[in-house]
Design a protein around this motif. Structure first.
Motif, mmCIF file in Angstrom:
data_model
loop_
_atom_site.group_PDB
_atom_site.id
_atom_site.type_symbol
_atom_site.label_atom_id
_atom_site.label_comp_id
_atom_site.label_asym_id
_atom_site.label_seq_id
_atom_site.Cartn_x
_atom_site.Cartn_y
_atom_site.Cartn_z
ATOM 1 N N GLN A 64 0.804 -1.202 0.009
ATOM 2 C CA GLN A 64 -0.014 0.113 0.093
ATOM 3 C C GLN A 64 0.821 1.187 0.131
ATOM 4 O OE1 GLN A 64 -2.808 -0.211 3.253
ATOM 5 N NE2 GLN A 64 -3.521 -2.282 2.659
ATOM 6 N N ALA A 65 2.195 1.231 0.637
ATOM 7 C CA ALA A 65 2.813 2.277 0.737
ATOM 8 C C ALA A 65 3.541 2.654 -0.714
ATOM 9 C CB ALA A 65 3.941 2.239 1.918
ATOM 10 N N PHE A 66 3.992 1.674 -1.271
ATOM 11 C CA PHE A 66 4.473 1.863 -2.705
ATOM 12 C C PHE A 66 3.514 2.526 -3.672
ATOM 13 C CE2 PHE A 66 8.102 -1.028 -1.447
ATOM 14 C CZ PHE A 66 9.277 -0.011 -1.716
ATOM 15 N N ALA A 67 2.292 1.814 -3.643
ATOM 16 C CA ALA A 67 1.253 2.260 -4.442
ATOM 17 C C ALA A 67 0.577 3.592 -4.102
ATOM 18 C CB ALA A 67 0.066 1.298 -4.307
ATOM 19 N N ALA A 68 0.543 3.676 -2.751
ATOM 20 C CA ALA A 68 -0.011 5.211 -2.583
ATOM 21 C C ALA A 68 1.041 6.252 -2.920
ATOM 22 C CB ALA A 68 -0.068 5.127 -0.834
ATOM 23 N N ALA A 69 2.164 5.976 -2.668
ATOM 24 C CA ALA A 69 3.321 6.953 -3.089
ATOM 25 C C ALA A 69 3.349 7.304 -4.660
ATOM 26 C CB ALA A 69 4.899 6.343 -2.852
ATOM 27 N N PHE A 70 3.278 6.368 -5.350
ATOM 28 C CA PHE A 70 2.936 6.476 -6.950
ATOM 29 C C PHE A 70 1.812 7.207 -7.129
ATOM 30 C CE2 PHE A 70 1.876 5.262 -11.250
ATOM 31 C CZ PHE A 70 3.101 5.674 -11.889
ATOM 32 N N ARG A 71 0.751 6.774 -6.580
ATOM 33 C CA ARG A 71 -0.587 7.415 -6.843
ATOM 34 C C ARG A 71 -0.451 8.893 -6.510
ATOM 35 N NH1 ARG A 71 -3.347 4.506 -4.065
ATOM 36 N NH2 ARG A 71 -3.631 5.791 -2.190
ATOM 37 N N LEU A 72 0.134 9.138 -5.463
ATOM 38 C CA LEU A 72 0.214 10.535 -4.893
ATOM 39 C C LEU A 72 0.999 11.705 -5.834
ATOM 40 C CD1 LEU A 72 -0.520 12.705 -2.638
ATOM 41 C CD2 LEU A 72 1.542 12.142 -1.419
ATOM 42 N N GLY A 73 2.155 10.718 -6.212
ATOM 43 C CA GLY A 73 3.111 11.591 -7.129
ATOM 44 C C GLY A 73 2.246 12.056 -8.354
ATOM 45 N N LEU A 74 1.321 11.183 -8.975
ATOM 46 C CA LEU A 74 0.764 11.554 -10.080
ATOM 47 C C LEU A 74 -0.381 12.619 -9.621
ATOM 48 C CD1 LEU A 74 -0.067 7.971 -11.725
ATOM 49 C CD2 LEU A 74 1.373 9.705 -12.409
ATOM 50 N N GLN A 75 -0.835 12.475 -8.636
ATOM 51 C CA GLN A 75 -2.039 13.487 -8.128
ATOM 52 C C GLN A 75 -1.413 14.932 -8.101
ATOM 53 O OE1 GLN A 75 -3.545 11.700 -4.613
ATOM 54 N NE2 GLN A 75 -4.988 10.383 -5.822
ATOM 55 N N LEU A 76 0.032 14.864 -7.367
ATOM 56 C CA LEU A 76 0.624 16.231 -6.967
ATOM 57 C C LEU A 76 1.042 16.839 -8.491
ATOM 58 C CD1 LEU A 76 3.100 15.295 -4.087
ATOM 59 C CD2 LEU A 76 0.569 16.412 -3.958
ATOM 60 N N ALA A 77 1.096 16.012 -9.461
ATOM 61 C CA ALA A 77 1.501 16.500 -10.751
ATOM 62 C C ALA A 77 0.467 16.790 -11.861
ATOM 63 C CB ALA A 77 2.505 15.454 -11.477
ATOM 64 N N ALA A 78 -1.025 16.386 -11.182
ATOM 65 C CA ALA A 78 -1.993 16.463 -12.202
ATOM 66 C C ALA A 78 -2.273 17.927 -12.896
ATOM 67 C CB ALA A 78 -3.239 16.300 -11.284
ATOM 68 N N PRO A 79 -2.066 18.908 -12.016
ATOM 69 C CA PRO A 79 -1.977 20.206 -12.915
ATOM 70 C C PRO A 79 -1.024 20.511 -14.138
ATOM 71 C CG PRO A 79 -2.043 20.876 -10.527
ATOM 72 C CD PRO A 79 -1.704 19.240 -10.685
ATOM 73 N N PHE A 80 0.005 19.767 -13.797
ATOM 74 C CA PHE A 80 0.915 19.975 -14.871
ATOM 75 C C PHE A 80 0.773 18.986 -16.131
ATOM 76 C CE2 PHE A 80 2.990 21.473 -11.014
ATOM 77 C CZ PHE A 80 3.764 22.677 -11.691
ATOM 78 N N LEU A 81 0.083 17.730 -15.797
ATOM 79 C CA LEU A 81 -0.377 16.843 -16.936
ATOM 80 C C LEU A 81 -1.277 17.693 -17.551
ATOM 81 C CD1 LEU A 81 -0.567 13.569 -14.735
ATOM 82 C CD2 LEU A 81 1.209 14.023 -16.490
ATOM 83 N N VAL A 82 -2.310 18.320 -16.902
ATOM 84 C CA VAL A 82 -3.335 18.944 -17.898
ATOM 85 C C VAL A 82 -2.643 19.928 -18.575
ATOM 86 C CG1 VAL A 82 -5.379 20.587 -17.768
ATOM 87 C CG2 VAL A 82 -5.115 18.346 -16.196
ATOM 88 N N PHE A 83 -1.751 20.696 -18.006
ATOM 89 C CA PHE A 83 -1.176 21.755 -18.756
ATOM 90 C C PHE A 83 -0.252 21.220 -19.897
ATOM 91 C CE2 PHE A 83 3.424 23.420 -18.955
ATOM 92 C CZ PHE A 83 3.149 24.667 -19.833
ATOM 93 N N GLY A 84 0.221 20.296 -19.781
ATOM 94 C CA GLY A 84 1.301 19.685 -20.819
ATOM 95 C C GLY A 84 0.338 19.020 -22.050
#
Length: 256
Positions: A175-195
């Motif tokens: 759960q820790a590894f999955a949550a870390a990767f998921r949170l990384g994507l969530q934190l970068a979500a504005p930049f994914l939309v921007f890109g």
């Protein structure tokens, strides 16, 4: 006058067992467990924490000084528990590296690298910045006290001499590894939309004006707009990470 020192071997054994758990955790903790931190400082921190924790949990240890094998088993268990606590805290920091890598790619800074002081190897500049900022905020907000509290409470969850709940530990690690990767994507979500929007716009512009050098215009604009968005969302981004870190630590304390 005779002084009874028969209790010293048991006290020394209890000290070494507590030190094994604490030292294994300290060697993996963010900030303290980095490669550029001198080993003497790590050992000093581990010894200091051991001197604090030992009086609180000395009675939890039932040590048979006549059995070397039982002492070795206890030592291995304590080291494994310390590794679980430290590695879980370490994995939480990887969310910032994941977010930083995605942000750098979307901003056009994927080729800009520097030495990551927390890992001792090359990393993307944005990810290194977020990691250092995350470590700074952990200490600035006293969130590192949660790790010390987790170490103290771990003696209630992982009592010395009891069998380790390997199933719960494996579930926590997954759960820790999955949550870390998921949170990384969530934190970068504005930049994914921007890109996505920015690159679609560049594609349309290239079709409308084929003679225009879109790359030489797009890269500076991407970096400029990316830094503006980064400045706007940085506070919310780090606040989300701190809340995530606190949640992971509390999850460690609810394995049972």
């Amino acid at each position: 006058m005779r002084i009874d020192i028969s209790w010293l071997p048991a006290l020394a054994a209890a000290f070494m067992l507590v030190f094994a758990r604490v030292a294994a955790m300290v060697m993996l903790l963010p900030a303290l467990g980095e490669q550029n931190i001198p080993v003497r400082i790590k050992l000093a921190a581990a010894v200091l924490l051991t001197l604090i924790i030992l009086p609180l949990h000395q009675r939890d240890f039932h040590i048979d000084m006549q059995s070397l094998s039982s002492l070795i088993v206890l030592m291995v268990q304590e080291i494994l528990i310390g590794i679980v606590l430290g590695a879980t805290a370490r994995v939480t920091m990887s969310a910032l590296q994941v977010a930083g890598s995605i942000i750098a790619q979307q901003m056009g800074l994927g080729f800009v690298t520097s030495v990551d002081p927390t890992q001792g190897e090359q990393g993307l500049l944005v990810g290194n910045f977020l990691t250092m900022l995350g470590v700074t905020l952990l200490f600035a907000t006293d969130s590192h006290h949660l790790l010390i509290a987790a170490l103290n409470d771990s003696y209630k969850i992982f009592a010395p001499g009891e069998a380790i709940a390997t199933g719960d530990i494996a579930s926590l690690a997954t759960q820790a590894f999955a949550a870390a990767f998921r949170l990384g994507l969530q934190l970068a979500a504005p930049f994914l939309v921007f890109g996505l929007v920015f690159n679609i716009g560049l594609g349309v512009l290239a079709r409308l004006m084929p003679q225009m050098q879109v790359y030489f215009v797009g890269v500076p604009l991407s970096i400029l707009a990316g830094f503006l968005i980064f400045a706007l969302v940085l506070t919310a981004l780090m606040g989300t990470f701190l809340a995530y870190f606190d949640g992971v630590v509390h999850q460690m304390l609810s394995l049972k």
